[in-house]
Design a protein around this motif. Structure first.
Motif, PDB file in Angstrom:
ATOM      1  N   PRO A  84     -17.327 -14.048   3.584  1.00  0.00           N
ATOM      2  CA  PRO A  84     -18.739 -14.193   3.263  1.00  0.00           C
ATOM      3  C   PRO A  84     -19.179 -13.224   2.167  1.00  0.00           C
ATOM      4  CG  PRO A  84     -18.425 -14.173   5.619  1.00  0.00           C
ATOM      5  CD  PRO A  84     -17.097 -13.866   5.018  1.00  0.00           C
ATOM      6  N   HIS A 111     -21.011 -21.444  -1.965  1.00  0.00           N
ATOM      7  CA  HIS A 111     -22.274 -21.786  -1.320  1.00  0.00           C
ATOM      8  C   HIS A 111     -22.888 -23.061  -1.876  1.00  0.00           C
ATOM      9  CE1 HIS A 111     -22.958 -17.417   0.161  1.00  0.00           C
ATOM     10  NE2 HIS A 111     -22.287 -18.154   1.016  1.00  0.00           N
ATOM     11  N   ARG A 112     -23.517 -23.799  -0.999  1.00  0.00           N
ATOM     12  CA  ARG A 112     -24.073 -25.091  -1.394  1.00  0.00           C
ATOM     13  C   ARG A 112     -25.316 -24.954  -2.254  1.00  0.00           C
ATOM     14  NH1 ARG A 112     -28.724 -25.069   1.445  1.00  0.00           N
ATOM     15  NH2 ARG A 112     -28.683 -24.634   3.673  1.00  0.00           N
ATOM     16  N   ASP A 113     -26.010 -23.791  -2.138  1.00  0.00           N
ATOM     17  CA  ASP A 113     -27.255 -23.667  -2.880  1.00  0.00           C
ATOM     18  C   ASP A 113     -27.124 -22.788  -4.120  1.00  0.00           C
ATOM     19  OD1 ASP A 113     -26.771 -21.668  -1.125  1.00  0.00           O
ATOM     20  OD2 ASP A 113     -28.723 -21.708  -0.138  1.00  0.00           O
ATOM     21  N   CYS A 169     -21.191 -26.456   2.032  1.00  0.00           N
ATOM     22  CA  CYS A 169     -21.919 -26.933   3.200  1.00  0.00           C
ATOM     23  C   CYS A 169     -22.723 -28.184   2.879  1.00  0.00           C
ATOM     24  CB  CYS A 169     -22.851 -25.846   3.717  1.00  0.00           C
ATOM     25  SG  CYS A 169     -21.975 -24.656   4.711  1.00  0.00           S
ATOM     26  N   GLY A 178     -26.468 -22.834   8.514  1.00  0.00           N
ATOM     27  CA  GLY A 178     -25.687 -22.965   9.746  1.00  0.00           C
ATOM     28  C   GLY A 178     -25.280 -24.385  10.079  1.00  0.00           C
ATOM     29  N   ARG A 182     -19.379 -30.236   6.297  1.00  0.00           N
ATOM     30  CA  ARG A 182     -18.913 -29.724   5.010  1.00  0.00           C
ATOM     31  C   ARG A 182     -18.716 -30.885   4.047  1.00  0.00           C
ATOM     32  NH1 ARG A 182     -20.271 -26.191   7.456  1.00  0.00           N
ATOM     33  NH2 ARG A 182     -19.246 -24.255   8.076  1.00  0.00           N
TER      34      ARG A 182
ATOM     35  N   THR B 209     -15.805 -12.552   9.691  1.00  0.00           N
ATOM     36  CA  THR B 209     -17.143 -12.434  10.258  1.00  0.00           C
ATOM     37  C   THR B 209     -17.076 -12.109  11.739  1.00  0.00           C
ATOM     38  OG1 THR B 209     -17.108 -14.796  10.516  1.00  0.00           O
ATOM     39  CG2 THR B 209     -18.345 -13.934   8.649  1.00  0.00           C
ATOM     40  N   THR B 217     -23.400  -9.563   5.820  1.00  0.00           N
ATOM     41  CA  THR B 217     -24.467  -9.759   4.842  1.00  0.00           C
ATOM     42  C   THR B 217     -25.309 -10.924   5.327  1.00  0.00           C
ATOM     43  OG1 THR B 217     -23.086 -11.244   3.613  1.00  0.00           O
ATOM     44  CG2 THR B 217     -23.051  -8.949   2.950  1.00  0.00           C
ATOM     45  N   ASP B 218     -26.532 -10.990   4.817  1.00  0.00           N
ATOM     46  CA  ASP B 218     -27.435 -12.037   5.279  1.00  0.00           C
ATOM     47  C   ASP B 218     -26.843 -13.430   5.077  1.00  0.00           C
ATOM     48  OD1 ASP B 218     -29.639 -11.348   2.456  1.00  0.00           O
ATOM     49  OD2 ASP B 218     -27.486 -11.600   2.632  1.00  0.00           O
ATOM     50  N   GLU B 219     -26.030 -13.565   4.009  1.00  0.00           N
ATOM     51  CA  GLU B 219     -25.480 -14.888   3.729  1.00  0.00           C
ATOM     52  C   GLU B 219     -24.556 -15.360   4.849  1.00  0.00           C
ATOM     53  OE1 GLU B 219     -25.353 -12.387   1.762  1.00  0.00           O
ATOM     54  OE2 GLU B 219     -26.337 -12.896  -0.111  1.00  0.00           O
ATOM     55  N   ALA B 220     -23.977 -14.407   5.571  1.00  0.00           N
ATOM     56  CA  ALA B 220     -22.960 -14.787   6.540  1.00  0.00           C
ATOM     57  C   ALA B 220     -23.549 -15.324   7.831  1.00  0.00           C
ATOM     58  CB  ALA B 220     -22.076 -13.590   6.859  1.00  0.00           C
ATOM     59  N   GLY B 222     -25.599 -17.688   9.727  1.00  0.00           N
ATOM     60  CA  GLY B 222     -26.370 -18.899   9.947  1.00  0.00           C
ATOM     61  C   GLY B 222     -26.987 -18.736  11.311  1.00  0.00           C
ATOM     62  N   VAL B 227     -19.128 -18.097  11.564  1.00  0.00           N
ATOM     63  CA  VAL B 227     -18.067 -19.023  11.939  1.00  0.00           C
ATOM     64  C   VAL B 227     -17.177 -18.434  13.026  1.00  0.00           C
ATOM     65  CG1 VAL B 227     -17.791 -20.631  10.061  1.00  0.00           C
ATOM     66  CG2 VAL B 227     -17.091 -18.258   9.762  1.00  0.00           C
ATOM     67  N   GLN B 663     -18.371 -20.890   6.346  1.00  0.00           N
ATOM     68  CA  GLN B 663     -19.792 -21.255   6.304  1.00  0.00           C
ATOM     69  C   GLN B 663     -20.279 -21.021   4.876  1.00  0.00           C
ATOM     70  OE1 GLN B 663     -20.940 -22.441   9.216  1.00  0.00           O
ATOM     71  NE2 GLN B 663     -22.803 -23.130   8.206  1.00  0.00           N
ATOM     72  N   THR B 664     -20.809 -22.028   4.238  1.00  0.00           N
ATOM     73  CA  THR B 664     -21.168 -21.877   2.831  1.00  0.00           C
ATOM     74  C   THR B 664     -22.623 -22.240   2.563  1.00  0.00           C
ATOM     75  OG1 THR B 664     -20.397 -24.108   2.439  1.00  0.00           O
ATOM     76  CG2 THR B 664     -18.853 -22.331   1.979  1.00  0.00           C
ATOM     77  N   ASP B 665     -23.509 -21.915   3.503  1.00  0.00           N
ATOM     78  CA  ASP B 665     -24.915 -22.058   3.150  1.00  0.00           C
ATOM     79  C   ASP B 665     -25.578 -20.695   3.264  1.00  0.00           C
ATOM     80  OD1 ASP B 665     -24.661 -22.014   5.870  1.00  0.00           O
ATOM     81  OD2 ASP B 665     -25.512 -24.004   6.196  1.00  0.00           O
ATOM     82  N   THR B 666     -26.637 -20.478   2.502  1.00  0.00           N
ATOM     83  CA  THR B 666     -27.346 -19.208   2.528  1.00  0.00           C
ATOM     84  C   THR B 666     -28.731 -19.458   3.111  1.00  0.00           C
ATOM     85  OG1 THR B 666     -28.462 -19.452   0.433  1.00  0.00           O
ATOM     86  CG2 THR B 666     -26.217 -18.614   0.365  1.00  0.00           C
TER      87      THR B 666
END
Lengths: 191, 691
Positions: A84, A111-113, A169, A178, A182, B209, B217-220, B222, B227, B663-666
């Protein structure tokens, strides 16, 4: 009266502060994502000349590849870690999968965004160029796009051909982080 | 009127006002957000995914119901070969059909040659096919609603079974069969059946994680947490993955001292040479490896043996030779050689608990065994590598005491970055006349095995690498190959009570190889192509075990080597041959060893394009699962309609493998939304005040 005004101002100020801090935090995520890629560009030049340098002194990852999608104006540096922490700064190569621009299934996540927001625009036959640290160069052509569950790690399996798998994501527009899904783009090497 | 209200009431009113406006705004925004995300979800991305094997367009909520699994293991030992029949019963408790996916371990040397899919009372036999072809056949069957099973190799000791369409409340049975050669070491036969998989660190970002002191970090984060490994059961309410094991030993000679290292067993002697072993507790939880050892009764211990099996175009042979025991004079000469011992201990997060206790006990025992003539150093590695001392030290009482203190203070956490530790320990050099031994204690929880193998091969120099597998389910493939490439041995410690005995045995071996430069030839001097092609140095108690193919084995084989400075050899005459049932499966073992040797050439930088067809040919000819071939069984008639949801079959929990995609969303979008909302509220507060 005066007291009421004070209360009001205090509440408004508190709310504004909370709001600004949230917005700043969101902006920070995007700023990191953009800034870091600039810093890596110079580390990459060094890496190409043999020195495996960290992009900034306290970074715990190094760039291992450069990925370009010219048709979308995309130019990204890929880190050697999909932790991460690394993903906050750029796309990460999933260790254990094949190296970019080599035989097998090479998996890159982001990251998706931020870095991989453009994946939604990729369609079959789009071309992705990858440059490896040792100067190797490969062109991949998008073969398929799929949505998988996060536990379906088969997309990480090694392949019997040179292929590139990009993962992010899904859905792209979700507000809450969350998600369990994917978005994957699989591209086959053509040159 | 209003102006006479008390400040408190006014404040409450104001708060309520702001709250209501905020709520309305929030609801409105949420509706918009929801609409946006639903529309994104419903859309077919670029309209391309239909029919692709990768596609699973199920709603995430439906993934929760996983098929239940029970495993039955029947192992039959004849001569030097064990044949295992492994049956997995998948039961779907849900009301919809699912596709089951199960990741499971097998012994690293297993030659898998059969798969059967049983549906009701019909049995469909699996065929071996090129990997991509098998995937297509499976996907096609799945699309048409026919039942299908696909077995793929992920690593030489890690496999995936996918079963398409386990109907609602249905029970589907998948059986596979494989063979393996028994391990013979220190006078005892050993049979291992892996039952769990230690998570492979680098295969996903999951473990990073999950480790407490890596800053999150906050990104991690969700909101469903970082994960984790949700494909593992929680261990509540009975075994997640129940297993039953039965072993029949048909040794041909009387055996005794049958011991199970980590499970309670019942041993029944059926007749003179036939022994049956089964688990005392039916339905054990499959969370730690099963190991069975036994010895041949006095006088029956093998010195040399040749098992042969006739194949289509060749006869296959399995050769086992026990080198002579070291004499006291040999031992004395050996112990006079000064040593440099580098102890490496894995302190990554996956070693937490019993594993780190075992590893520390083993290192401390190793330190105790040093003599003042020796030199040593100790390293630990997790995300980073730390050394006890910058340079190797004399093993003085003071240095050893400080090292023991340092080791005692070690704690397990962080990642498994093994390469820097190996780089430090294997410096490519070596001092003539000094035995440089690297003892590497780890659970092998790594996913970049190939890269590490290349590193070991390149930097070994004059050192010898001895791997010590720690924990309930170390990665046997990594341990065995690393020791092979490192020209040392692999020792497995599954329990802290074993540390003393196993380390003592290892130190006896560490003294020096008993036999070197082993070669195998026909009596007329012509070469025999064996697999593995090079016999490694043999340490105390280890036999030579190789496979070979020939037009026939009616000539005498000469096995020779160097013992100390003396030449040594032994002849295997055709009269020593045992064939028939004793040797069934030798052909498959030969093919499996040949595949391993070809894959080894790829590891060492060989040309994949040239070697792949060779691997493919052996695998297809011998019906074996390999990196390039899979077993696939497809039913003829459709039994289901519609798209089945995929369900990961839960494995038992000892810190499991499988993992999840990173996990790839922030939370950026969420934070932005909340921020705007708060600013909006602030404005409302101010405006309400003015009104």
């Amino acid at each position: 009266m005066r007291q009421r005004l004070l209360w009001r101002l205090a509440l408004a100020a508190a709310l504004a502060a909370a709001g600004l801090s949230q917005i700043a935090s969101a902006a920070w995520i995007h700023a990191k994502a953009i800034l870091a890629q600039r810093l890596i560009a110079s580390a990459w030049q060094d890496a190409r000349h043999g020195a495996s340098r960290r992009p900034w002194p306290w970074a715990d990852m190094r760039p291992i590849a450069r990925m370009q999608v010219r048709s979308r104006g995309i130019d990204l540096y890929v880190f050697d870690s999909a932790s991460p922490r690394a993903l906050a700064f750029g796309p990460g190569h999933v260790t254990g999968t094949a190296l970019p621009a080599s035989w097998g299934n090479s998996v890159i996540v982001a990251h998706r965004d931020t870095h991989f927001a453009f994946l939604r625009t990729l369609a079959a036959n789009d071309e992705i160029e990858v440059e490896s640290r040792d100067g190797g160069h490969a062109i991949y052509r998008v073969r398929e796009v799929a949505i998988v569950h996060k536990e379906d790690t088969r997309v990480l399996d090694d392949a019997d051909s040179a292929q590139l798998t990009l993962i992010t994501c899904y859905p792209f527009d979700a507000i809450r982080p969350g998600t369990a899904l994917r978005y994957t783009v699989v591209a086959a090497r053509i040159a | 009127m209003q102006k006479r209200k008390s400040g408190v009431v006014d404040f409450l009113e104001l708060g309520a006002n702001a709250f209501v406006s905020g709520l309305v705004a929030a609801i409105a925004l949420s509706v918009i957000a929801l609409a946006l995300s639903t529309s994104a979800r419903a859309a077919t991305p670029n309209g391309q995914q239909t029919g692709s094997l990768l596609v699973r367009t199920a709603d995430s909520a439906d993934y929760n119901v996983a098929p239940k699994l029970e495993t039955e293991v029947a192992i039959r030992v004849t001569g030097m070969v064990a044949r295992t029949r492994l049956t997995q019963f998948f039961e779907n408790p849900a009301d919809d059909p699912v596709e089951g996916v199960y990741v499971f371990p097998l012994p690293e040397s297993a030659a898998i040659d059969h798969l059967w899919l049983r549906v009701g009372d019909r049995v469909i036999e699996g065929r071996i096919q090129e990997k991509e072809e098998a995937r297509r056949a499976y996907a096609e069957a799945k699309r048409q609603g026919r039942k299908a099973a696909l077995m793929e190799q992920q690593r030489p000791n890690l496999f995936t079974n996918a079963i398409a369409h386990i109907g609602a409340k249905e029970r589907v049975q998948v059986t596979i069969e494989y063979q393996q050669a028994l391990v013979y070491d220190g006078g005892r036969y050993r049979l291992r059946f892996p039952l769990a998989v230690t998570p492979r660190y680098v295969a996903s970002a999951a473990d990073v994680t999950a480790i407490p002191d890596v800053p999150k970090t906050d990104e991690a984060l969700g909101d469903d947490g970082p994960v984790v490994n949700p494909a593992y059961g929680d261990g509540c309410g009975g075994p997640t993955n129940a297993v039953d094991i039965a072993v029949v030993i048909d040794s041909g000679v009387p055996i005794d001292g049958v011991v199970s290292s980590y499970h309670d067993i019942q041993v029944e002697k059926e007749s003179g040479n036939r022994t049956v072993v089964y688990l005392t507790k039916a339905q054990e939880e499959a969370d730690h490896d099963f190991e069975l050892t036994w010895s041949v009764s006095a006088g029956g211990a093998p010195q040399a043996a040749l098992f042969t099996e006739k194949g289509k175009d060749a006869e296959y042979g399995l050769v086992m030779v026990m080198p002579p025991q070291a004499t006291p004079a040999d031992l004395k000469a050996i112990t006079a050689i000064p040593r440099e011992m580098i102890l490496v201990i894995d302190t990554s997060g996956s070693m937490t608990g019993d594993s780190i206790t075992q590893a520390k006990a083993a290192v401390i025992q190793a330190l105790d065994a040093l003599t003042p003539r020796d030199r040593f150093n100790v390293l630990e590695f997790n995300s980073v590598t730390r050394t006890f001392s910058k340079v190797t030290l004399d093993a003085s009482a003071d240095n050893v005491a400080r090292a023991k203190q340092w080791v005692a203070s070690l704690e397990a956490n962080g990642g498994t970055e093994m390469a820097p530790a190996l780089m430090f320990a294997l410096d490519g050099g070596g001092t003539p006349g000094v035995l440089r031994q690297v003892i590497f204690m780890t659970d092998g929880g790594v996913g970049n095995e190939e890269a590490l193998f290349r590193l070991i091969a390149a930097r070994l120099g004059g050192s010898r690498l001895f791997t010590v597998g720690i924990g309930s389910a170390p990665n046997g493939h990594f341990m065995t190959r690393a020791a092979e490439l490192g020209r040392g041995t692999y020792t497995y410690i599954g329990d802290v009570r074993e540390v003393g005995e196993k380390m003592t045995r290892l130190f006896a071996k560490l003294q020096a190889p008993v036999l070197q430069d082993v070669s195998i030839r026909w009596a007329d001097g012509s070469a025999v192509e064996t697999f593995p092609p090079l016999v490694p140095d043999l340490y105390l108690g280890e036999p030579i075990v190789v496979t070979a193919a020939a037009s026939d084995f009616s000539r005498t084989l000469i096995v020779s080597g160097t013992r100390g400075n003396q030449p040594w050899s032994v002849a295997l005459t055709p009269a020593m041959k045992s064939d028939g049932e004793d040797a069934s499966g030798v052909g498959a073992l030969w093919a499996r060893a040949k595949i391993a040797s070809l894959m080894d050439r790829i590891t060492r930088g060989g040309d994949t394009a040239a070697l792949r067809p060779a691997v493919l040919k052996v695998a297809l000819d011998h019906h074996l699962v390999s990196p390039y071939t899979s077993l696939v069984a497809v039913d003829v008639t459709p039994t289901a309609t519609g798209d089945a949801k995929i369900a990961l079959v839960k494995a038992s929990l000892p810190r499991g493998y499988v993992g999840a995609l990173p996990q790839t969303d922030t939370p950026a979008a969420l934070q932005l939304l909340l921020g705007m909302l708060a600013l909006g509220c602030a404005l409302v507060v101010l405006r309400v005040g003015r009104a």
